[in-house]
Design an enzyme around this catalytic site. Structure first.
Site, PDB file in Angstrom:
ATOM      1  N   GLU A 123       0.853  -1.177   0.000  1.00 23.83           N
ATOM      2  CA  GLU A 123       0.000   0.000   0.000  1.00 23.83           C
ATOM      3  C   GLU A 123       0.897   1.237   0.000  1.00 23.83           C
ATOM      4  O   GLU A 123       1.836   1.281   0.789  1.00 23.83           O
ATOM      5  CB  GLU A 123      -0.914   0.026   1.236  1.00 23.83           C
ATOM      6  CG  GLU A 123      -1.913   1.155   1.135  1.00 23.83           C
ATOM      7  CD  GLU A 123      -2.915   1.181   2.310  1.00 23.83           C
ATOM      8  OE1 GLU A 123      -2.845   0.308   3.181  1.00 23.83           O
ATOM      9  OE2 GLU A 123      -3.729   2.092   2.325  1.00 23.83           O
ATOM     10  N   GLY A 126       3.398   2.060  10.637  1.00 26.36           N
ATOM     11  CA  GLY A 126       3.313   1.346  11.903  1.00 26.36           C
ATOM     12  C   GLY A 126       2.996  -0.118  11.653  1.00 26.36           C
ATOM     13  O   GLY A 126       3.532  -1.004  12.300  1.00 26.36           O
ATOM     14  N   ALA A 127       2.097  -0.363  10.680  1.00 29.07           N
ATOM     15  CA  ALA A 127       1.673  -1.731  10.399  1.00 29.07           C
ATOM     16  C   ALA A 127       0.870  -1.756   9.115  1.00 29.07           C
ATOM     17  O   ALA A 127       0.486  -0.713   8.591  1.00 29.07           O
ATOM     18  CB  ALA A 127       0.815  -2.253  11.547  1.00 29.07           C
ATOM     19  N   ASN A 150      -2.390  -6.517   5.349  1.00 33.22           N
ATOM     20  CA  ASN A 150      -2.471  -7.526   4.292  1.00 33.22           C
ATOM     21  C   ASN A 150      -3.356  -8.695   4.731  1.00 33.22           C
ATOM     22  O   ASN A 150      -3.256  -9.161   5.854  1.00 33.22           O
ATOM     23  CB  ASN A 150      -1.082  -8.081   3.995  1.00 33.22           C
ATOM     24  CG  ASN A 150      -0.027  -7.000   3.988  1.00 33.22           C
ATOM     25  OD1 ASN A 150      -0.048  -6.131   3.148  1.00 33.22           O
ATOM     26  ND2 ASN A 150       0.863  -7.045   4.975  1.00 33.22           N
ATOM     27  N   HIS A 158      -6.521  -2.438  15.313  1.00 33.07           N
ATOM     28  CA  HIS A 158      -6.718  -1.691  14.055  1.00 33.07           C
ATOM     29  C   HIS A 158      -6.479  -2.588  12.832  1.00 33.07           C
ATOM     30  O   HIS A 158      -7.341  -2.705  11.958  1.00 33.07           O
ATOM     31  CB  HIS A 158      -5.771  -0.481  14.026  1.00 33.07           C
ATOM     32  CG  HIS A 158      -5.871   0.347  12.788  1.00 33.07           C
ATOM     33  ND1 HIS A 158      -6.597   1.511  12.730  1.00 33.07           N
ATOM     34  CD2 HIS A 158      -5.355   0.180  11.544  1.00 33.07           C
ATOM     35  CE1 HIS A 158      -6.525   2.022  11.511  1.00 33.07           C
ATOM     36  NE2 HIS A 158      -5.765   1.226  10.772  1.00 33.07           N
ATOM     37  N   GLU A 159      -5.324  -3.221  12.786  1.00 32.80           N
ATOM     38  CA  GLU A 159      -5.001  -4.021  11.593  1.00 32.80           C
ATOM     39  C   GLU A 159      -5.939  -5.220  11.481  1.00 32.80           C
ATOM     40  O   GLU A 159      -6.367  -5.586  10.394  1.00 32.80           O
ATOM     41  CB  GLU A 159      -3.541  -4.475  11.621  1.00 32.80           C
ATOM     42  CG  GLU A 159      -2.529  -3.351  11.730  1.00 32.80           C
ATOM     43  CD  GLU A 159      -2.708  -2.216  10.733  1.00 32.80           C
ATOM     44  OE1 GLU A 159      -3.160  -2.471   9.597  1.00 32.80           O
ATOM     45  OE2 GLU A 159      -2.424  -1.054  11.095  1.00 32.80           O
ATOM     46  N   HIS A 161      -9.315  -4.241  10.071  1.00 36.90           N
ATOM     47  CA  HIS A 161      -9.285  -4.005   8.626  1.00 36.90           C
ATOM     48  C   HIS A 161      -9.768  -5.230   7.829  1.00 36.90           C
ATOM     49  O   HIS A 161     -10.156  -5.088   6.674  1.00 36.90           O
ATOM     50  CB  HIS A 161      -7.868  -3.676   8.170  1.00 36.90           C
ATOM     51  CG  HIS A 161      -7.563  -2.204   8.100  1.00 36.90           C
ATOM     52  ND1 HIS A 161      -8.414  -1.305   7.505  1.00 36.90           N
ATOM     53  CD2 HIS A 161      -6.484  -1.491   8.518  1.00 36.90           C
ATOM     54  CE1 HIS A 161      -7.867  -0.085   7.571  1.00 36.90           C
ATOM     55  NE2 HIS A 161      -6.715  -0.164   8.183  1.00 36.90           N
ATOM     56  N   GLU A 194      -9.812   3.891   6.361  1.00 35.55           N
ATOM     57  CA  GLU A 194      -8.987   4.325   7.492  1.00 35.55           C
ATOM     58  C   GLU A 194      -9.790   5.074   8.561  1.00 35.55           C
ATOM     59  O   GLU A 194      -9.627   4.819   9.750  1.00 35.55           O
ATOM     60  CB  GLU A 194      -7.796   5.150   7.013  1.00 35.55           C
ATOM     61  CG  GLU A 194      -6.779   4.344   6.209  1.00 35.55           C
ATOM     62  CD  GLU A 194      -6.257   3.101   6.925  1.00 35.55           C
ATOM     63  OE1 GLU A 194      -6.357   3.016   8.168  1.00 35.55           O
ATOM     64  OE2 GLU A 194      -5.754   2.189   6.237  1.00 35.55           O
TER      65      GLU A 194
HETATM   66 ZN   LIG Z   1      -5.310   1.334   8.721  1.00 33.16          ZN
END
Ligand SMILES: [Zn+2]
Length: 870
Positions: free
Chosen positions: A121, A261-262, A265, A297-298, A301, A320
Site C-alpha cells: 500500500e 506502523g503496520a 495484508n 486496528h489491523e 481491517h 482508514e
Molecule cells: Zn489502517
C-alpha cells in the site's frame, strides 16, 4: 520528472478486470525472479489497450494465451506495460526481475535485517511486478514462493498454505491460496529466519483459527502482549460489529525496518516491531496500550478494508477513518474509556489541527493529489474517524449497528466509495445526511463560538452558537457544516436539569443539530442561573470558544458530569493563562487555577489515570495552533515557567501524591497500575521542574532502581531536562550502555537525546547519526531522532541550525526513503505565523532542498504547496 496532479472527479472504472492471478517468486536478496499469470476480462467494451503499471522493474518477457508477444504487440515504458488490441478475455504471463537489496524505499519487496518483506500500500505492488495496480481491481491470488532453505526457512504469503516441500540445491517452496478477492495493495510475502509463538481463537460460530506471531530470533518473549491483544480484538469485533474471522489461519509478522506502523495484508498482517514488541524492561506503558489498539486496528481491517475496500485512493478515509474509529472504540472499551477519548482528542489537536492550518490542508476525502503517500494523514485517519463518530452520535448506537450490518451485507467483496458508506447510514436510520456529507469535501476546522443568556423573567436560557469556517489553501469558499452538539445544562448546584426545547423534554442530555452559521437554542423552564456544558465527549472535531466567565469555567471543572468536558474546560483555562502570559511575556497563575489542581490532586473520586490527564498542560504544539504569531522560544519559556509555578505552589501536595503512588508491587499493565505510574511520574516531573536538589535526588533514585521501563524512562527524561548537563550525560551514557543492543531501548535513547535543551544540540545529533548503531535506512531510528527533535524540541529546532540540520537530513533521505522524508518535511512547511527571521531561513532551506537533483514527488508536492502559500 514532475508528476502530474490527479483528480477525484476523473475517476473511471477499470477497462479490464482480473479474476485470478498466480504468482511465482524465486526469492533472492539481490535478484528475485517474478513470474505472473493474470486472467483478464474486458469490462469496458470500447477499450483496446490493457494497462499494467510498473516501477523500477527489469522486464524479461510477456506472452498472451501462451504465446510470446512481439515488440509490436505492446508498449513498454518505465512505468507501464500497455498490451495493444487486447481481446475480451485472455491471460497474460509476465516475467520480470527485481532487486530487493537495492530497495531502500521499503516499498514493494525489500531485503533488510536478513528478511525479505513486502509493503504494497499504496502503490508498492507495481514495484514487484507488472499489474493493474489499483484498489478497484480485485482478484483471487495464488502464490508460490521458492527460496534457499537455510536463509529463508519461513515462507509466508496471504491465505491458506496448500502445498510445501523441498527442492534441489538446498531450496524449498511454499504455495498459498487466498480464496478472497483482493486488490494488489493487500498482497504480502515474508521470507526469512523467524521465530514464532502460536495460539488459537475459536470464533462465534465455533471455528478454530490458528494464530501465529513471527518475529526476529530472540524476541518471542516480547510477542505475548500482542497475541493477547489480538484475541481480545477478535472477540470484540464479534460482539460489537458481528464480524467473524473468515480463514483458518491468521499470521502476524514483526519486522524492524518498516515505513508505517503496520499493514493489514489479508491474513498476513505486518508490523513495525516498534509498534508490536513489548516487555516490562524495554517498553513503556503507553507502548503496551498502543500495541493493543494497533493490533486491533489491523485486525479490524479484515472487514473494513480487506473484504470491503476503496474504489480509489481518494476514498482512503472509507477504510482508514472507519477503522481508526473502530480501534478507538475498542481502546475505550478495553482501557480507561474517558482517558482514552481524551488521548484521541489530544492526538487530533497535536497532529491533525496543525494540518488544517497548513498549506497542505485537505478534506478527509481529498479532491486531488500528486503523491498519494502524502495523504496518509491525521486528517484522513483521525479526523476521518471523528466524522464516523459524528454519524453514530447523530443516529444513535442501535441505528449505527444496523447501518454497519447493511454496509457489510451490501458491499462485501467490493471496492466502494465513501458515498456508499454514508448511504447505508442514511438507509438504516432514515436520517438525511446530504448536508452532513460536506464534512467529506470541506477542509479546515470550524470555530464554534457559544454564549448563554438566562432570562430571569421568562425562565428561559438561550444558547447561541455561531460557526466560522475559515478559508484554507486550496478552498476559499466554505459553507456552514452540520455539527452535532452533545450537551447538558447544569443548575447552580451543579445538577443537570431537564432540557426542554420547543415544549419537548429531551432529558438531561441531548444532541443539538447545529447546521447554520448562527443558531439560537432557547431552553424553557430554567429556574435559576445555569451553566451550559457543550460538545460532550468531543462530539464534533471543532474548536470551541465559549464565552463563559472564568467563574463558570471553574464551576464546570468541579461539577460537569462529563469527564471529557471537565478536562477540556481545564485545558481552556490553561490555554487562556498561557496565551495571556505569552502576550505579556510574564507568567501569572491565578489562585483559582492552583486551587483547581489542588482539588484534583486530593479528589478520591477521580481515578489516577484521569488525574494525570487533568494535570497535563497543553503541549507547545497545541499552544502554537492557538497563537496568531508564533515565537517558539517564548512559547517554550512560558510553558516551562507555568509548570515551575505550579510546582512551587503545590510542592507539598505533589510530594504527598508522589509518595502515595509509590509501589513495590510487581509490574503489571492493568489499567489501574498504568494509572498509578502515570500519576506518580507526572508528580515527579512537577516536583523536579525547578531543578530542586531533593526532588532531583528522587528522580535519580527512581532512574537507577526502577524495575520497569515506564518508571526508568520517565526519570531519565526528567533528569535530562532538569538535572543539569553533567547528570544528563551520566544517565544518558548509562541508558545507552544498558539498551544499545535493544532496538526499542536504543530508539528511546535517540528520542531522549533529541529532546535535550542544549546549545550544541545539532552538533550532538549529527554526531549520533555517525554511531554504528544508528542507521539512516531504518525509519524508526530516523523518526525517533529527527521527528522527536522537530516535534518535541521546538525551542532548539526552530533556529537556523535546526532548519539546516533537517534540510541536510532530508537531502540524504530523498534518495534513500522519500516516504520518511515527506513525513519530516512537514515541520518546515507551515510557517506563515513564524518570526520574520525564521521565515527567511526556512524559505532559503526549502529552496535549497527544492533545487536538488531528482527530488522525490512527495517532497516536491509539499514544498511547492508551502512556497505557493507565501
Ligand atoms: Zn489502517
Amino acid at each position: 520528472m514532475a508528476k502530474e496532479v490527479i483528480y477525484r472527479k476523473d475517476y473511471k472504472a477499470p477497462d479490464f478486470l482480473v479474476d485470478n492471478v498466480s504468482l511465482e517468486f524465486d526469492l533472492h536478496e539481490s535478484k528475485t525472479l517474478v513470474k505472473s499469470r493474470i486472467e483478464f476480462k474486458k469490462s469496458n467494451a470500447d477499450a483496446t489497450d490493457c494497462v499494467l503499471y510498473a516501477d523500477d522493474l527489469i522486464f524479461i518477457s510477456v506472452s498472451m494465451n501462451g504465446e510470446l508477444l512481439s515488440i509490436d504487440d505492446y508498449i513498454l515504458s518505465e512505468n507501464e506495460l500497455v498490451v495493444k488490441n487486447a481481446p475480451d478475455e485472455f491471460f497474460l504471463e509476465v516475467e520480470n526481475e527485481i532487486n530487493p537489496k537495492a530497495n531502500t524505499s521499503l516499498s514493494g519487496l525489500y531485503y533488510s535485517s536478513g528478511n525479505l518483506t513486502t509493503q504494497c500500500e499504496a502503490q508498492g505492488f507495481r514495484r514487484i511486478t507488472y499489474y493493474p495496480d489499483r484498489p478497484d481491481v480485485m482478484a483471487k491470488f495464488e502464490v508460490t514462493l521458492r527460496g534457499n532453505k537455510e536463509n529463508y526457512p519461513i515462507l509466508l504469503s496471504n491465505g491458506n498454505l496448500i502445498d510445501s516441500g523441498n527442492l534441489e540445491d538446498g531450496r524449498h517452496f511454499a504455495k498459498y491460496e487466498d480464496p478472497f478477492k483482493k486488490p494488489s495493495y493487500l498482497f504480502a510475502l515474508v521470507a526469512g529466519k523467524l521465530d514464532h509463538i502460536e495460539d488459537s481463537f475459536t470464533t462465534m460460530s465455533g471455528k478454530k483459527v490458528a494464530l501465529k506471531i513471527f518475529c526476529n530470533p530472540g524476541n518471542v518473549n516480547k510477542c505475548y502482549h500482542a497475541m493477547a491483544s489480538l484475541k481480545k480484538a477478535m472477540k470484540w469485533d464479534e460482539e460489537t460489529y458481528g464480524r467473524e474471522y473468515d480463514l483458518d489461519i491468521f499470521n502476524v509478522v514483526f519486522v524492524d525496518d518498516f515505513n508505517a506502523g503496520a499493514m493489514e495484508n489479508k491474513s498476513l498482517n505486518i508490523f513495525n516491531s516498534s509498534c508490536a514488541l513489548a516487555d516490562p524492561i524495554t517498553a513503556v506503558d503507553a507502548e503496551y496500550q498502543f500495541i493493543e489498539t494497533i493490533i486491533g486496528h489491523e485486525y479490524f481491517h479484515n472487514w473494513t478494508g480487506d473484504r470491503i475496500t476503496c474504489r480509489s485512493w481518494f476514498e482512503l478515509t472509507l477504510k482508514e477513518g472507519l477503522t481508526v474509529f473502530r480501534h478507538e472504540s475498542f481502546g475505550e472499551s478495553v482501557q480507561d474509556r474517558d482517558v482514552n477519548r481524551i488521548g484521541d482528542v489530544v492526538k487530533l489537536r497535536n497532529i491533525q489541527l496543525p494540518e488544517d492550518l497548513s498549506p497542505m490542508a485537505h478534506s478527509i476525502r481529498p479532491d486531488s493529489f500528486v503523491e498519494i503517500e502524502n495523504f496518509y494523514t491525521g486528517t484522513v485517519y483521525e479526523k476521518g474517524a471523528e466524522v464516523i463518530r459524528m454519524m453514530k452520535t447523530i443516529i444513535g448506537d442501535e441505528n449505527f449497528r444496523k447501518a454497519t450490518d447493511l454496509y457489510f451485507e451490501k458491499f462485501d467483496g467490493q471496492a466502494v466509495a465513501c458515498d456508499d458508506f454514508v448511504s447505508c447510514m442514511a438507509e438504516a436510520s432514515g436520517f438525511d445526511f446530504t448536508h452532513f456529507k460536506l464534512w467529506y469535501s470541506q477542509a479546515g476546522t470550524p470555530i464554534v463560538t457559544s454564549t448563554g443568556e438566562w432570562d430571569k423573567i421568562n425562565r428561559t436560557y438561550k444558547i447561541t452558537l455561531t460557526q466560522e469556517n475559515k478559508p484554507t489553501n486550496n478552498q476559499k469558499e466554505k459553507l456552514p457544516l452540520f455539527i452535532p452538539v452533545k450537551m447538558g445544562i447544569l443548575n447552580h448546584e451543579g445538577q443537570e436539569i431537564d432540557l426542554i426545547l420547543n415544549g419537548k423534554n429531551l432529558g438531561k442530555e441531548t444532541v443539538l443539530h447545529f447546521t447554520e452559521e448562527k443558531t439560537e437554542f432557547v431552553f424553557e423552564e430554567v429556574h435559576s442561573q445555569p451553566v451550559y456544558s457543550l460538545f460532550r465527549d468531543f462530539s464534533a472535531p471543532i474548536i470551541h470558544k465559549n464565552k463563559l466567565e472564568d467563574e463558570d469555567k471553574y464551576f464546570l471543572v468541579k461539577h460537569d458530569t462529563n469527564p471529557f468536558c471537565r478536562w477540556d474546560i481545564l485545558q481552556q483555562l490553561s490555554m487562556d493563562i498561557l496565551l495571556k502570559s505569552i502576550h505579556d511575556e510574564m507568567v501569572e497563575v491565578p489562585e483559582n487555577f492552583i486551587e483547581a489542581f489542588r482539588i484534583i490532586l486530593s479528589d478520591e473520586n477521580i481515578s489516577n489515570s484521569m488525574k494525570a490527564t487533568l494535570l497535563t498542560l497543553p503541549s507547545e504544539k497545541e499552544i502554537e495552533s492557538n497563537c496568531e504569531f508564533i515565537d517558539h522560544q517564548i512559547i517554550h519559556k512560558v510553558r516551562q515557567e507555568f509548570i515551575s509555578l505550579i510546582s512551587i505552589k503545590l510542592h507539598e501536595e505533589m510530594m504527598d501524591v508522589f509518595g502515595e503512588t509509590y509501589s513495590k508491587k510487581e509490574y503489571d499493565v492493568s489499567a489501574e497500575e498504568i494509572g498509578r505510574r502515570s500519576l506518580h511520574n507526572i508528580c515527579l516531573s512537577y516536583l523536579c521542574a525547578n531543578g530542586e536538589k531533593g526532588s532531583i535526588h528522587l528522580a535519580e533514585h527512581q532512574y537507577f532502581h526502577a524495575d520497569n521501563m515506564t518508571d526508568q524512562y520517565s526519570a531519565l527524561n526528567i533528569l535530562v531536562s532538569k538535572a543539569g548537563e553533567r547528570t544528563a550525560e551520566i544517565v544518558l551514557d548509562n541508558f545507552y550502555d544498558l539498551y544499545k543492543d535493544d532496538i526499542s531501548g536504543f530508539n528511546k535513547w535517540l528520542s531522549a537525546q533529541a529532546r535535550r535543551d542544549i546549545d550544541n544540540i545539532t552538533d550532538k545529533l549529527r554526531e549520533i547519526m555517525q554511531y554504528e548503531k544508528f542507521s539512516i535506512t531504518n525509519p524508526n531510528n530516523v523518526r525517533r531522532l529527527m521527528g522527536s527533535f522537530a516535534m518535541f524540541n521546538a525551542n532548539r529546532f526552530h533556529t537556523e541550525e535546526g532548519y539546516k540540520f533537517l534540510t541536510d537530513v532530508l537531502i540524504s533521505l530523498n534518495t534513500i526513503n522519500p516516504n520518511i522524508a515527506s513525513g519530516l518535511v512537514d515541520h518546515m512547511c507551515s510557517f506563515s505565523k513564524f518570526k520574520e527571521e525564521n521565515k527567511e531561513i526556512i524559505l532559503r532551506e526549502l529552496k535549497r532542498l527544492r533545487s536538488i537533483d531528482k527530488l522525490a514527488p512527495n517532497l516536491q508536492e509539499k514544498i511547492d504547496n508551502a512556497l505557493k502559500a507565501v
